[in-house]
Each structure stands twice: as structure tokens, then as C-alpha cells.
Design an enzyme around this catalytic site. Structure first.
Site, PDB file in Angstrom:
ATOM      1  N   GLU A 145      14.263  -0.245  -0.523  1.00 46.17           N
ATOM      2  CA  GLU A 145      14.947  -0.721  -1.725  1.00 46.17           C
ATOM      3  C   GLU A 145      14.489   0.115  -2.930  1.00 46.17           C
ATOM      4  OE1 GLU A 145      14.613  -4.794  -4.476  1.00 46.17           O
ATOM      5  OE2 GLU A 145      13.360  -4.502  -2.701  1.00 46.17           O
ATOM      6  N   LEU A 147      13.616   0.395  -6.736  1.00 48.09           N
ATOM      7  CA  LEU A 147      13.183  -0.504  -7.800  1.00 48.09           C
ATOM      8  C   LEU A 147      13.135   0.234  -9.129  1.00 48.09           C
ATOM      9  CD1 LEU A 147      10.195  -2.288  -6.031  1.00 48.09           C
ATOM     10  CD2 LEU A 147      12.526  -3.134  -6.297  1.00 48.09           C
ATOM     11  N   ASP A 246      -4.842  -1.235  -0.151  1.00 46.13           N
ATOM     12  CA  ASP A 246      -5.091  -0.083  -1.026  1.00 46.13           C
ATOM     13  C   ASP A 246      -4.639  -0.428  -2.444  1.00 46.13           C
ATOM     14  OD1 ASP A 246      -5.877   2.443  -1.805  1.00 46.13           O
ATOM     15  OD2 ASP A 246      -4.077   3.452  -1.087  1.00 46.13           O
TER      16      ASP A 246
END
Length: 341
Positions: A145, A147, A246
Site C-alpha cells: 500500500e 502511504l 527494528d
């Protein structure tokens, strides 16, 4: 809110899973990560690549063709870009080359899919992984997706939503993940273990020491430090929480005001490992921590465990970049040793 001012070059090349253009964040204290090379990968999309991405997405004819829509760049080992279909929907993609890149992209895809499936904090929806076998001319690639990263948002909401993701536990109560991945460019083993202490000592502590020649410590001294780590990690019950793995400042942001995290090194472990890393290079506001602790307070002794968990990342920085990280990692081991009761 997250604080601003992080060095923007770090956001392009640090991580094999660094993906999404974002507003930079600030650091506090430690020297932040340095960029890795993109190995000369071209950032201009070939039409065959876009055709293969369209096939992997199984787009209907009414949405074709895909066309490049800017956003090209580098992301550690991969080239990145944005494609747009005829309806105007955008897709973010990363492309590597060779079997090792395929493994890293697939691990990223699986990690993002695991987090996305919790329906807690927003992560980019994983849309397709293109293997070399299925797409020999274009693979490997991964599609997410797209963003619109940038601007501010509610840091407390980000903290609460991260705590909600941490409430998701592994299906069988074990620690690890179904696939190995990477931390930066360093391979990260995620073999399942029954206890958190066993997992961390085997697959984080000793695995990282092997990569940096034991940081010049004697085996007997490392065994002593191992005993301290085991005692600290066994001092309280630890549920196997789903972790980003992370979570430094460059891997969290806001998209249209909504908290979002990305580029993970996913596994199931102690939630405090994620919280510890947010403090390593800064970038997260006091509101973030307040929101998290309201949703799920931290346990006594977190300050000691934070040193243990962040040692792993500092030692990894020594593996990746050398320099003063060796002395820093050595000093942290001595601090851990001093925790002995």
C-alpha cells in the site's frame, strides 16, 4: 507527537526493509545509523517490471496499465518506486536482484503481513511478493500500500496502538518467527524456542557475538555475562509478543495523521525489546511513552533489560559500520556484567 529533524539520508539506505518516504525524525544521544550502498541499482522502472507487478496484483483490465508515478530511489539493497493504475490508486514497490535479495524481500513481506493481520497499529498493507521463479525477468519484488507519510499526529495514540500489537502472542506460545530475516543487512535467525531467555541467548546474544569475533572478550567472561542475562530475562514472566524488531525513529511516522510503523525485522519476543530500541536513537516523544505505559505499564527492572536489548543493536552497528561501535558494545557488556547480584 514524534520529534523532527532526523538526517534524511539515513532514511534511504539503512535497512533492507526501509520503504516509505517520510518526514525525518530527530535523534537523542547516540550517533544514528549510516547509509548502506544501493549497489548501483537503477531506479527507473522498466515496463516489464510494471507489467509483472500488475500481474502479481491480479489487477482487472479496467485498472491497466500501470504507469510510473515517481518515488524512485534506493533502499539499502533494493530500488524503490511508486506505480499508479488507471483508477489513480498508487502502489509502493521495492525491487531487488538475485536469491539473497529475494529472501530479504520475502521476509519483509511476511513480517509486514504478520503485523498487518493484527488490525492494531497501521502498517502498510502487503499486496504482493514477486519471486524470481514466477517473474524471472523482473523479480524479486514486493508491493505495498502506498502511504502519504508526513506531518504530525498523536504520539500517545501511537504508543497505545503499539501496546495493542504487543498484546498479540505467538499461536503456540513459543519465541521466534516462521522465517529468518535481517536486522539492517545482517542475517537474523528466528528459530523457535520454548523460553525467551533461550531464544535471546542463542539467537541474539551468541549469534551476534559470532559476527563480531566476541568483541575480544574471553569465553569465560562471556559465559559469566550469559548467566547475568539469563537471570535478568527469567526474573519475570514474558509473553511472546509480536514485535516490530527494528523500531528506531526512522521506522515510525504519521500518514494523514494516523500512526504507522514499517520496515520491520519481525519476530515474537519480549515487548520491552521494541521499547528499548525506540530509546536508542531517539525520535519518539514523551506522549508516545505515556500512551504506551497507560495501555501496558512496564515491569520493574526494565532499565537493566534495556541495556541488554540495545546491546544487540549496537553490536550489529559494529558489524555493519565498525568504528566506535566496538567500544560502545564492549562497554555495554561490562555494564551488563555489573548487574550480577
Amino acid at each position: 507527537m514524534l520529534s523532527r529533524g532526523f538526517c534524511p539520508t539515513l532514511l534511504l539506505l539503512l535497512q533492507p526493509v526501509l520503504s516509505f518516504p517520510r518526514t525525518p525524525l530527530s535523534t537523542r544521544g547516540l550517533q544514528p545509523r549510516k547509509p548502506l550502498s544501493t549497489r548501483g541499482l537503477s531506479t527507473a522502472p522498466r515496463m516489464s517490471l510494471l507489467d509483472d507487478i500488475a500481474a502479481a496484483l491480479d489487477l482487472p483490465p479496467s485498472s491497466l496499465p500501470l504507469s510510473p508515478d515517481g518515488g524512485g530511489g534506493g533502499s539499502g539493497f533494493a530500488s524503490t518506486g511508486v506505480a499508479k493504475d488507471s483508477s489513480g490508486r498508487r502502489y509502493f514497490y521495492k525491487k531487488g536482484s538475485g536469491a539473497s535479495d529475494a529472501a530479504m524481500l520475502n521476509a519483509e513481506y511476511e513480517g509486514v503481513k504478520e503485523m498487518h493481520g493484527t488490525n492494531t497499529i497501521h502498517v502498510p498493507e502487503p499486496l504482493a511478493f514477486g519471486s524470481i521463479e514466477d517473474y524471472p525477468k523482473s523479480g524479486p519484488f514486493v508491493v505495498f500500500e502506498h502511504l502519504r507519510i508526513g506531518g504530525g499526529g498523536d504520539g500517545a495514540e501511537m504508543g497505545r496502538k503499539l501496546a495493542a500489537m504487543h498484546r498479540v502472542e505467538s499461536p503456540d506460545g513459543r519465541f521466534g518467527f516462521r522465517i529468518d530475516n535481517t536486522i539492517g543487512a545482517t542475517p537474523q535467525r528466528n528459530t523457535w524456542e520454548e523460553t525467551w531467555a533461550d531464544f535471546f541467548i542463542k539467537h541474539r546474544f551468541y549469534a551476534m557475538l559470532q559476527k563480531c569475533s566476541n568483541l575480544n572478550f574471553e569465553t569465560s567472561e562471556l559465559r559469566e555475562i550469559e548467566e547475568v542475562i539469563r537471570a535478568e530475562l527469567e526474573a519475570r514472566p514474558v509473553p511472546p509478543s509480536l514485535l516490530h524488531g527494528d523500531l528506531w525513529g526512522g521506522n515510525g511516522a504519521f500518514a494523514d495523521g494516523e500512526p504507522v510503523i514499517y520496515d520491520p525485522a519481525t519476530y515474537y519476543g519480549d515487548r520491552e525489546a521494541d521499547l528499548a530500541m525506540t530509546e536508542l536513537f531517539g525520535g519518539f516523544s514523551g506522549d508516545f511513552y505515556q500512551g504506551y505505559k497507560e495501555a501496558w505499564p512496564l515491569d520493574a527492572g526494565y532499565e537493566r533489560r534495556r541495556v541488554i536489548y540495545n546491546w544487540y543493536h549496537i553490536a550489529n552497528h559494529y558489524v555493519l559500520f565498525g568504528g566506535g561501535y566496538m567500544q560502545q558494545a564492549q562497554g555495554m557488556l561490562r555494564t551488563i556484567k555489573s548487574f550480577k547480584k
